[in-house]
Design a protein around this motif. Structure first.
Motif, PDB file in Angstrom:
ATOM      1  N   PRO A  12      85.974  -7.388  72.132  1.00 46.90           N
ATOM      2  CA  PRO A  12      86.829  -8.422  71.544  1.00 46.90           C
ATOM      3  C   PRO A  12      86.187  -9.795  71.717  1.00 46.90           C
ATOM      4  CG  PRO A  12      88.080  -6.972  73.009  1.00 46.90           C
ATOM      5  CD  PRO A  12      86.635  -6.662  73.231  1.00 46.90           C
ATOM      6  N   ASP A  13      86.582 -10.745  70.885  1.00 47.89           N
ATOM      7  CA  ASP A  13      86.059 -12.107  70.986  1.00 47.89           C
ATOM      8  C   ASP A  13      86.531 -12.798  72.256  1.00 47.89           C
ATOM      9  OD1 ASP A  13      84.721 -11.849  68.602  1.00 47.89           O
ATOM     10  OD2 ASP A  13      86.311 -12.776  67.404  1.00 47.89           O
ATOM     11  N   SER A  14      87.695 -12.386  72.730  1.00 47.59           N
ATOM     12  CA  SER A  14      88.257 -12.981  73.952  1.00 47.59           C
ATOM     13  C   SER A  14      89.243 -11.993  74.559  1.00 47.59           C
ATOM     14  CB  SER A  14      88.973 -14.307  73.621  1.00 47.59           C
ATOM     15  OG  SER A  14      90.227 -14.060  73.003  1.00 47.59           O
ATOM     16  N   THR A  15      89.916 -12.412  75.621  1.00 44.80           N
ATOM     17  CA  THR A  15      90.913 -11.556  76.255  1.00 44.80           C
ATOM     18  C   THR A  15      92.309 -11.812  75.704  1.00 44.80           C
ATOM     19  OG1 THR A  15      91.242 -13.152  78.048  1.00 44.80           O
ATOM     20  CG2 THR A  15      89.577 -11.442  78.384  1.00 44.80           C
ATOM     21  N   ASP A  16      92.409 -12.620  74.685  1.00 46.93           N
ATOM     22  CA  ASP A  16      93.693 -12.854  74.025  1.00 46.93           C
ATOM     23  C   ASP A  16      94.146 -11.552  73.357  1.00 46.93           C
ATOM     24  OD1 ASP A  16      95.560 -13.498  71.773  1.00 46.93           O
ATOM     25  OD2 ASP A  16      95.247 -15.539  72.475  1.00 46.93           O
ATOM     26  N   PRO A  17      95.394 -11.142  73.552  1.00 43.08           N
ATOM     27  CA  PRO A  17      95.866  -9.889  72.943  1.00 43.08           C
ATOM     28  C   PRO A  17      95.639  -9.805  71.434  1.00 43.08           C
ATOM     29  CG  PRO A  17      97.446 -10.640  74.564  1.00 43.08           C
ATOM     30  CD  PRO A  17      96.415 -11.732  74.440  1.00 43.08           C
ATOM     31  N   LYS A  18      95.676 -10.953  70.735  1.00 39.05           N
ATOM     32  CA  LYS A  18      95.430 -10.935  69.290  1.00 39.05           C
ATOM     33  C   LYS A  18      93.999 -10.513  68.986  1.00 39.05           C
ATOM     34  CE  LYS A  18      98.878 -14.443  68.055  1.00 39.05           C
ATOM     35  NZ  LYS A  18      99.093 -15.779  67.438  1.00 39.05           N
ATOM     36  N   ASP A  19      93.031 -11.024  69.767  1.00 34.72           N
ATOM     37  CA  ASP A  19      91.632 -10.637  69.571  1.00 34.72           C
ATOM     38  C   ASP A  19      91.406  -9.187  69.966  1.00 34.72           C
ATOM     39  OD1 ASP A  19      90.758 -13.053  68.539  1.00 34.72           O
ATOM     40  OD2 ASP A  19      90.269 -13.880  70.504  1.00 34.72           O
ATOM     41  N   VAL A  20      92.070  -8.765  71.024  1.00 34.08           N
ATOM     42  CA  VAL A  20      91.940  -7.381  71.470  1.00 34.08           C
ATOM     43  C   VAL A  20      92.526  -6.441  70.420  1.00 34.08           C
ATOM     44  CG1 VAL A  20      92.610  -5.705  73.221  1.00 34.08           C
ATOM     45  CG2 VAL A  20      91.943  -8.017  73.905  1.00 34.08           C
ATOM     46  N   LYS A  21      93.659  -6.818  69.841  1.00 34.54           N
ATOM     47  CA  LYS A  21      94.288  -6.003  68.800  1.00 34.54           C
ATOM     48  C   LYS A  21      93.373  -5.866  67.592  1.00 34.54           C
ATOM     49  CE  LYS A  21      98.499  -5.598  66.003  1.00 34.54           C
ATOM     50  NZ  LYS A  21      99.837  -6.176  65.717  1.00 34.54           N
ATOM     51  N   LYS A  22      92.751  -6.969  67.191  1.00 35.37           N
ATOM     52  CA  LYS A  22      91.831  -6.936  66.046  1.00 35.37           C
ATOM     53  C   LYS A  22      90.660  -6.010  66.324  1.00 35.37           C
ATOM     54  CE  LYS A  22      88.909  -9.948  63.200  1.00 35.37           C
ATOM     55  NZ  LYS A  22      88.418 -11.337  62.994  1.00 35.37           N
ATOM     56  N   TYR A  23      90.106  -6.101  67.527  1.00 30.22           N
ATOM     57  CA  TYR A  23      88.972  -5.262  67.912  1.00 30.22           C
ATOM     58  C   TYR A  23      89.366  -3.787  67.958  1.00 30.22           C
ATOM     59  CZ  TYR A  23      85.495  -3.040  70.902  1.00 30.22           C
ATOM     60  OH  TYR A  23      84.570  -2.178  71.415  1.00 30.22           O
ATOM     61  N   LYS A  56      98.039  -4.335  77.247  1.00 28.13           N
ATOM     62  CA  LYS A  56      97.506  -3.625  78.403  1.00 28.13           C
ATOM     63  C   LYS A  56      95.988  -3.729  78.451  1.00 28.13           C
ATOM     64  CE  LYS A  56      97.415   0.929  80.614  1.00 28.13           C
ATOM     65  NZ  LYS A  56      97.851   2.358  80.519  1.00 28.13           N
ATOM     66  N   SER A  57      95.334  -3.551  77.298  1.00 28.37           N
ATOM     67  CA  SER A  57      93.876  -3.654  77.242  1.00 28.37           C
ATOM     68  C   SER A  57      93.420  -5.079  77.521  1.00 28.37           C
ATOM     69  CB  SER A  57      93.367  -3.192  75.871  1.00 28.37           C
ATOM     70  OG  SER A  57      93.597  -1.808  75.677  1.00 28.37           O
ATOM     71  N   ALA A  58      94.170  -6.061  77.020  1.00 26.63           N
ATOM     72  CA  ALA A  58      93.825  -7.465  77.262  1.00 26.63           C
ATOM     73  C   ALA A  58      93.856  -7.766  78.753  1.00 26.63           C
ATOM     74  CB  ALA A  58      94.784  -8.380  76.514  1.00 26.63           C
ATOM     75  N   ALA A  59      94.840  -7.212  79.452  1.00 31.27           N
ATOM     76  CA  ALA A  59      94.933  -7.415  80.901  1.00 31.27           C
ATOM     77  C   ALA A  59      93.740  -6.790  81.608  1.00 31.27           C
ATOM     78  CB  ALA A  59      96.236  -6.817  81.424  1.00 31.27           C
ATOM     79  N   TRP A  65      86.207  -9.975  82.707  1.00 30.29           N
ATOM     80  CA  TRP A  65      85.585 -10.986  81.828  1.00 30.29           C
ATOM     81  C   TRP A  65      84.770 -11.979  82.638  1.00 30.29           C
ATOM     82  CZ3 TRP A  65      86.055  -9.707  76.868  1.00 30.29           C
ATOM     83  CH2 TRP A  65      85.651 -10.607  75.883  1.00 30.29           C
ATOM     84  N   TRP A  66      83.597 -12.328  82.142  1.00 29.72           N
ATOM     85  CA  TRP A  66      82.737 -13.302  82.810  1.00 29.72           C
ATOM     86  C   TRP A  66      82.921 -14.689  82.204  1.00 29.72           C
ATOM     87  CZ3 TRP A  66      77.453 -10.225  82.786  1.00 29.72           C
ATOM     88  CH2 TRP A  66      77.571  -9.131  83.662  1.00 29.72           C
ATOM     89  N   LYS A  67      82.444 -15.703  82.921  1.00 36.26           N
ATOM     90  CA  LYS A  67      82.507 -17.066  82.395  1.00 36.26           C
ATOM     91  C   LYS A  67      81.734 -17.175  81.092  1.00 36.26           C
ATOM     92  CE  LYS A  67      83.110 -19.519  86.789  1.00 36.26           C
ATOM     93  NZ  LYS A  67      82.537 -20.534  87.719  1.00 36.26           N
ATOM     94  N   GLU A  68      80.631 -16.405  80.998  1.00 34.46           N
ATOM     95  CA  GLU A  68      79.797 -16.447  79.783  1.00 34.46           C
ATOM     96  C   GLU A  68      80.410 -15.660  78.627  1.00 34.46           C
ATOM     97  OE1 GLU A  68      76.776 -15.498  83.166  1.00 34.46           O
ATOM     98  OE2 GLU A  68      78.943 -15.308  82.848  1.00 34.46           O
ATOM     99  N   GLY A  69      81.430 -14.826  78.930  1.00 34.90           N
ATOM    100  CA  GLY A  69      82.056 -14.015  77.896  1.00 34.90           C
ATOM    101  C   GLY A  69      82.129 -12.550  78.283  1.00 34.90           C
ATOM    102  N   SER A  70      82.181 -11.704  77.294  1.00 35.00           N
ATOM    103  CA  SER A  70      82.255 -10.258  77.514  1.00 35.00           C
ATOM    104  C   SER A  70      81.011  -9.762  78.242  1.00 35.00           C
ATOM    105  CB  SER A  70      82.362  -9.529  76.175  1.00 35.00           C
ATOM    106  OG  SER A  70      82.001  -8.173  76.303  1.00 35.00           O
ATOM    107  N   PRO A  71      81.164  -9.021  79.353  1.00 39.28           N
ATOM    108  CA  PRO A  71      79.989  -8.502  80.062  1.00 39.28           C
ATOM    109  C   PRO A  71      79.072  -7.681  79.168  1.00 39.28           C
ATOM    110  CG  PRO A  71      81.936  -8.261  81.413  1.00 39.28           C
ATOM    111  CD  PRO A  71      82.415  -8.718  80.067  1.00 39.28           C
ATOM    112  N   LEU A 291      83.967  -2.448  79.862  1.00 37.05           N
ATOM    113  CA  LEU A 291      85.311  -2.189  80.369  1.00 37.05           C
ATOM    114  C   LEU A 291      85.389  -0.821  81.044  1.00 37.05           C
ATOM    115  CD1 LEU A 291      88.236  -3.389  80.365  1.00 37.05           C
ATOM    116  CD2 LEU A 291      88.666  -1.928  78.376  1.00 37.05           C
ATOM    117  N   GLU A 292      84.746   0.184  80.445  1.00 34.64           N
ATOM    118  CA  GLU A 292      84.831   1.549  80.954  1.00 34.64           C
ATOM    119  C   GLU A 292      84.132   1.728  82.297  1.00 34.64           C
ATOM    120  OE1 GLU A 292      84.269   0.703  77.910  1.00 34.64           O
ATOM    121  OE2 GLU A 292      85.735   1.763  76.653  1.00 34.64           O
TER     122      GLU A 292
END
Length: 340
Positions: A12-23, A56-59, A65-71, A291-292
């Motif tokens: 996802p682009d971010s940990t926002d549930p909307k971005d997670v839902k899109k992904y 749940k996935s966003a949480a 999540w790293w400061k630089e973004g998605s690991p 994540l996995e």
């Protein structure tokens, strides 16, 4: 002109549930991920999963999540940069789901004059939902947008000695100063039906404990066999015996049977029934930590093992941008440059 496209899963682009839902929508609507008729897949994904799972996935993503973004993205970018430094060919990085897309990166390579592309799915083992979906999409895009481009894909590399050596050394280096009773090899799970669908002989795969050990052309596309072979290859490289190693499968979804044994149940069984106190877990289905690995194994898996009576839990990092792995990947690319 030649070029290279590395492809990983995505994020996802971010940990926002909307971005997670899109992904999740893009990922789970792939017919090679949830391989049921479109009407049923749409009902399952859009009618059920996307109404319950994104929060749940966003949480879970927030935990890793790293400061630089998605690991996964950050680690993939580090790998791409290090590989680029070891080859003269332009090396691009794309994600199967999310950004940057395969189409975007193919366009960038094409604009540079690249007409001969080495496609590198960053998955050691072949599976419908990983390698196959990347190769199929890349070919579809080529036909639609880049008809004069040639794409050559690297097949599953689980059995390549140089990869096994690099993977084994990374495991050995990480565990050098740590005590453990056993190493559990945890692979991403797939539904059992995927194994049967990938059987090019239409008769060999039976998931009965023996077919993976019987030579067959089916093994070229059998995820289960390639996972067990990866474990065996690393075990031999590290000089371990069968009593020190076991294999399991994680991340199941839905009610249909998936490859077994399941990792979560195995972790509990190791501690409660088999007396394993100090466990190391490796995840060789993934090249990059994600994540996995960072949440499901390093956090949830560790909790399950310790709660069941285990004492020490070591999650071995993925091969990521390990220097030896970078050399292996650059070597394959430079061989492509010389021989094609």
């Amino acid at each position: 002109m030649k070029g290279v496209l590395l492809v990983n899963l995505g994020s996802p682009d971010s940990t926002d549930p909307k971005d997670v839902k899109k992904y999740l929508g893009e990922f789970l609507m792939d017919e090679r991920v949830i391989d049921v008729p479109l009407w049923l897949r749409t009902f399952i994904v859009k009618g059920i999963i996307l109404n319950t799972r994104p929060k749940k996935s966003a949480a879970a993503y927030k935990k890793i999540w790293w400061k630089e973004g998605s690991p996964l993205i950050v680690l993939s970018e580090r790998l791409q940069a290090k590989v680029q430094a070891k080859t003269e060919l332009p090396v691009a990085l794309a994600m199967r789901y999310g950004k940057p897309s395969i189409k975007t990166r193919l366009q960038e390579l094409y604009d540079k004059g690249v007409k001969d592309v080495l496609l590198v799915p960053l998955y050691p083992q072949f599976a419908m939902a990983t390698t196959e979906t990347i190769v199929v999409l890349a070919e579809k895009l080529r036909k639609q947008h880049f008809p004069d481009m040639k794409i050559t894909d690297i097949p599953a590399f689980y059995n390549k000695p140089e990869y096994i050596k690099a993977l084994s050394n990374s495991i050995k280096d990480y565990l050098a100063d740590k005590e453990y009773d056993e190493i559990l090899f945890s692979y991403h799970g797939v539904p059992e039906r995927h194994i049967y669908k990938s059987d090019i002989t239409k008769s060999h795969c039976k998931i009965d404990g023996s077919c993976c050990n019987t030579p067959s052309k089916a093994h070229e596309f059998c995820y289960r066999q390639q996972c067990y072979q990866t474990t065996k290859n690393v075990m031999n490289e590290l000089g371990l015996n069968e009593s020190q190693v076991s294999t399991s499968f994680q991340s199941r979804l839905g009610v249909d049977p998936w490859l077994q044994p399941y990792t979560d149940r195995t972790l509990v069984k190791k501690a409660e029934q088999e007396g394993v106190k100090k466990l190391a877990v490796v995840t060789p289905a993934f090249v990059s930590d994600c994540l996995e690995t960072l949440e499901e194994i390093a956090m949830e898996g560790k909790h399950e093992f310790l709660e069941a009576g285990g004492e020490e839990f070591h999650m071995v990092p993925c091969i990521n941008d390990n220097a030896e792995w970078v050399d292996v990947l650059a070597g394959w690319i430079n061989e492509f440059d010389r021989n094609n």
